[in-house]
Scaffold this active site. Structure first.
Site, short mmCIF file in Angstrom:
data_model
loop_
_atom_site.label_atom_id
_atom_site.label_comp_id
_atom_site.label_asym_id
_atom_site.label_seq_id
_atom_site.Cartn_x
_atom_site.Cartn_y
_atom_site.Cartn_z
N ASP A 138 61.64 13.74 -27.03
CA ASP A 138 61.11 12.58 -26.34
C ASP A 138 59.91 13.08 -25.53
O ASP A 138 59.78 14.28 -25.25
CB ASP A 138 62.16 11.91 -25.45
CG ASP A 138 61.74 10.47 -25.10
OD1 ASP A 138 60.55 10.13 -25.29
OD2 ASP A 138 62.58 9.68 -24.64
C1 BGC Z 1 60.26 7.02 -24.42
C2 BGC Z 1 60.32 7.00 -25.93
C3 BGC Z 1 58.97 6.73 -26.49
C4 BGC Z 1 58.00 7.79 -25.98
C5 BGC Z 1 56.59 7.63 -26.47
C6 BGC Z 1 59.18 7.96 -23.92
O1 BGC Z 1 59.00 7.82 -22.55
O2 BGC Z 1 61.51 7.38 -23.89
O3 BGC Z 1 61.25 6.05 -26.36
O4 BGC Z 1 59.02 6.68 -27.87
O5 BGC Z 1 57.96 7.72 -24.56
O6 BGC Z 1 55.97 6.54 -25.89
#
Ligand code: BGC
Length: 745
Positions: A266
């Site tokens: 993530d």
């Molecule tokens: C989120 C993800 C997301 C990623 C990219 C993160 O903060 O938890 O779900 O895909 O950001 O935007």
């Protein structure tokens, strides 16, 4: 002549050389060759620098390919409800493109509420086409974290509380998406069930609950849908961050499930180079320290899987064994997506995509309560309708965190009703309450000014006055996508409705008997006024076609057929995460870690309600229709099954009303004798069926040994114990109309 004589053989030689070159096309570029051969060929040609480069980001949403070898860059995008607008290379600000709007599909809670697996396939396919057209190779979704507390700010991005329902819905979504050559990235693996302090929460959970409740949808995504991507979650499990969690990634995902795809961190979820090397992380994105929201700019070389990793190899502390495994997975991903010459070009904002979004929204809306048949709105005898509430005029595709979108078009509830009814009657509006008037997220601005400086008393007085004159009052309230509402990064602060909405609803209920409350949210909310409000509709976050879809259901053009994908508790006392005092966990002394123990174990949602004999406001699987259905007595094709056998239950369903409609037949398994405590019932099969008025059809539901098994954490095995079982069949978890006993030999 002389010239010709010499020039001709030279041209011929040149042609032959070209032909030979074409025949000698490197294996990795030859798409007639099996992917694994191409992977090995490309890997053998890559330098250490090139290998390190492909396993981490080069910008907010992309990773580099291999320029020298003609392997293209790899582009990701959120996810999961549409293709997010483009941001700058190294900044979260909008890139300012004018070709990056999209169709916003309904939130995943709504998709789950359709209980229609064909719609999940269409959702995935349509999204894949939008992604392709926008040049994206991987969509960051879908999310399948289980709803454990209704305060979790991200529940709207997930598929409810039940592992079986989420599994059945996630598989076709992924298959549809990947049929376009666009990778899914199922997220957030695992146990990311609340948002507050999401980087610090260490989940303590039994293996039984892990395997039975929190992992099944991920497992289905991996072993049935063959997802090409999976995203680790921010939180910790067994004291290790999940983006490099040995047990989750090495042992379970890649070991037990044989996953051959890529584990993506993530954004900012990686914290340690050695753990990232050893514990299964394959691609690092958005690391918190350098590049997520603060720190040095263009610091991608500082990522844990960048220079620090290269240096460890150069110092001889690691060989390229782990690196080659990661690169193989990344190359496999490339060959499946951006180097797949067979994939098409996609399409964006097509009529077909709007139709898909509208159909999903229409089938996901849940009619929770409909006393005295208040709904559908009687369009023949009605002169005046009053619409109340901020959510009737607020865009819901903007905000909420990473799932935010720039919708090409979003129909708002008030507009939807005006369009559907405007010619026939007066559709008035009163604000009722002022919630959050911000209408901007990361530079995407909703074109509505929601400012209103009037005091609550004045707003209520206006609404009540108008309500007295109206034949119907439709109140659009609930939550929104603002911070501490339904929004990533934070949880809700309370179960009750925000912004004093309860007062408005109670006042309206006194002023008009035909009050319809439409709840816009991805979570249940407290409804202390439930008995005073005849009609209650769960309207989710419905995306581009929200207003149209809601109007269609409210006016009866679409007969509601959605069923709740989660239990709707009366209060937080009925939710074990709260009543057992385990949410939001306890800070460890002197450490930046919160231990959150899932003391309820496997008893989540209706499993807890059954165990404690709790009557929720609305049960899991509940949802009404404008017609009525009668389920006949179910029968089984046998009364005894052996281990590798299956058993089929058949039940007749009759539409006993006067309009066409759809019903969801649900089968729950009850284990009558078990060596371990089991939930009273668990969903194990369902089918949605459409019926004309008066029509009867048989629905057959088949289950096998899996449906009878539990995870025995003593033996670390799924176990189906011989003995007596019952199939409980009905149209909601609290409306079982048949019980059929059978035995497992
Ligand atoms: C989120 C993800 C997301 C990623 C990219 C993160 O903060 O938890 O779900 O895909 O950001 O935007």
């Amino acid at each position: 002549m002389k010239l010709l004589k010499t020039a001709f053989p030279a041209a011929l030689a040149c042609l032959c050389a070209l032909q030979a070159q074409a025949q000698q096309q490197p294996v990795y570029l030859d798409d007639t060759k099996p992917i694994e051969e191409r992977v090995e060929d490309a890997l053998a040609r890559m330098t250490l620098e090139e290998k390190i480069a492909v396993i981490h980001a080069q910008s907010k949403f992309s990773s580099p390919g291999v320029k020298r070898l003609g392997i293209p860059e790899f582009w990701t995008s959120d996810g999961p409800h549409g293709v997010r607008p483009d941001v700058l290379w190294d900044d979260w600000k909008q890139a300012g493109h004018t070709n990056d709007s999209c169709v916003a599909f309904p939130a995943l809670t709504c998709l789950a509420a359709t209980w229609n697996t064909s719609l999940a396939r269409i959702y995935g396919e349509s999204l894949g086409e939008e992604a392709l057209y926008r040049g994206k190779d991987m969509m960051l979704g879908p999310g399948v974290n289980i709803l454990r507390t209704p305060l979790c700010g991200r529940n709207f991005e997930y598929m409810g509380e039940d592992p079986f329902l989420a599994s059945r819905m996630v598989v076709p979504y992924i298959q549809g998406l990947q049929s376009n050559g666009v990778a899914a990235c199922v997220k957030h693996f695992a146990l990311n069930n609340d948002e507050n302090h999401r980087n610090e929460v260490n989940v303590v959970v039994s293996d039984r609950a892990l395997y039975e409740i929190y992992l099944p949808a991920f497992k289905a995504a991996v072993t049935e849908a063959h997802t090409w991507g999976l995203m680790g979650s921010y939180n910790l499990f067994e004291n290790q961050h999940n983006c490099h969690n040995r047990r989750l990634l090495n042992d379970i995902l890649k070991g037990e499930w044989g996953y051959d795809g890529v584990v993506v961190s993530d954004w900012g979820g990686a914290h340690d180079t050695r753990q990232a090397i050893e514990n299964g992380l394959d691609m690092e994105f958005g690391t918190w320290t350098d590049g997520l929201s603060f720190g040095a700019s263009n610091a991608y070389d500082n990522y844990y899987l960048a220079r620090p990793y290269r240096e460890l190899i150069q110092k001889g502390e690691y060989t390229t064994r782990e690196l080659d495994d990661k690169v193989r997975r990344v190359l496999r991903l490339f060959f499946r997506t951006n180097m797949n010459r067979d994939r098409g070009f996609g399409s964006l904002c097509s009529e077909a995509h709007y139709d898909a979004a509208r159909q999903i929204a229409g089938e996901g809306i849940v009619l929770l309560q409909n006393e005295d048949g208040v709904l559908p709105i009687d369009t023949t005898a009605t002169r005046r309708i009053l619409v109340v509430g901020e959510n009737a005029i607020k865009m819901m595709t903007v905000g909420g965190g990473s799932s935010t979108l720039k919708a090409q078009h979003e129909s708002l509830p008030l507009d939807g009703l005006r369009q559907a009814l405007g010619g026939k009657m007066e559709v008035e509006y009163a604000r009722g309450y002022v919630g959050d008037t911000s209408n901007e997220f990361e530079g995407v601005v909703a074109p509505h000014d929601l400012k209103d400086d009037r005091k609550p008393e004045a707003l209520i007085a206006e609404a009540v006055e108008k309500a007295r004159q109206a034949d119907y009052v439709v109140f659009f309230g609930g939550l929104n996508k603002s911070w501490q509402q339904d929004c990533e990064g934070s949880d809700r602060k309370e179960y009750g409705l925000p912004y004093g909405q309860d007062r408005v609803i109670e006042a309206l209920a006194k002023a008009n008997k035909r009050l319809v409350y439409v709840n816009i949210s991805g979570n249940p909310v407290a409804m202390p006024w439930k008995k005073q409000v005849p009609a209650i509709v769960q309207g989710w976050f419905l995306g581009s076609t929200a207003g149209d879809a809601l109007a269609a259901v409210l006016t009866g053009r679409v007969n509601p057929s959605g069923k709740l994908p989660y239990t709707w508790p009366a209060s937080l006392d009925d939710v074990p995460a709260h009543s057992l005092g385990t949410y939001p966990g306890t800070w460890r002394k002197g450490e930046k870690i919160i231990d959150e123990e899932y003391k309820e174990g496997i008893f989540v949602g209706y499993r807890w309600a059954d165990k404690e004999d709790i009557r929720p406001l609305f049960a899991f699987g509940h949802g009404l229709s404008y017609t009525t259905f009668k389920l006949g007595k179910a029968r089984a094709d046998k009364d005894e099954i052996s281990a590798n056998d299956s058993i089929t239950f058949t039940v007749s369903v009759t539409n006993t009303g006067s309009v066409a409609g759809a019903e969801v037949v649900q089968l729950y398994v009850h284990d009558a004798e078990s060596s371990l405590e089991r939930p009273y019932k668990e969903l194990k099969a369902f089918k949605k069926i459409s019926l004309a008025p008066g029509e009867t059809r048989d629905v057959a539901l088949t289950i096998g040994r899996d449906a009878l098994s539990f995870y025995n954490d003593r033996t670390r095995q799924w176990t189906a114990e011989p003995g007596r079982f019952e199939a409980l069949i009905g149209d909601a978890s609290d409306n079982i109309t048949s019980k059929v006993a059978f035995t497992l030999k």
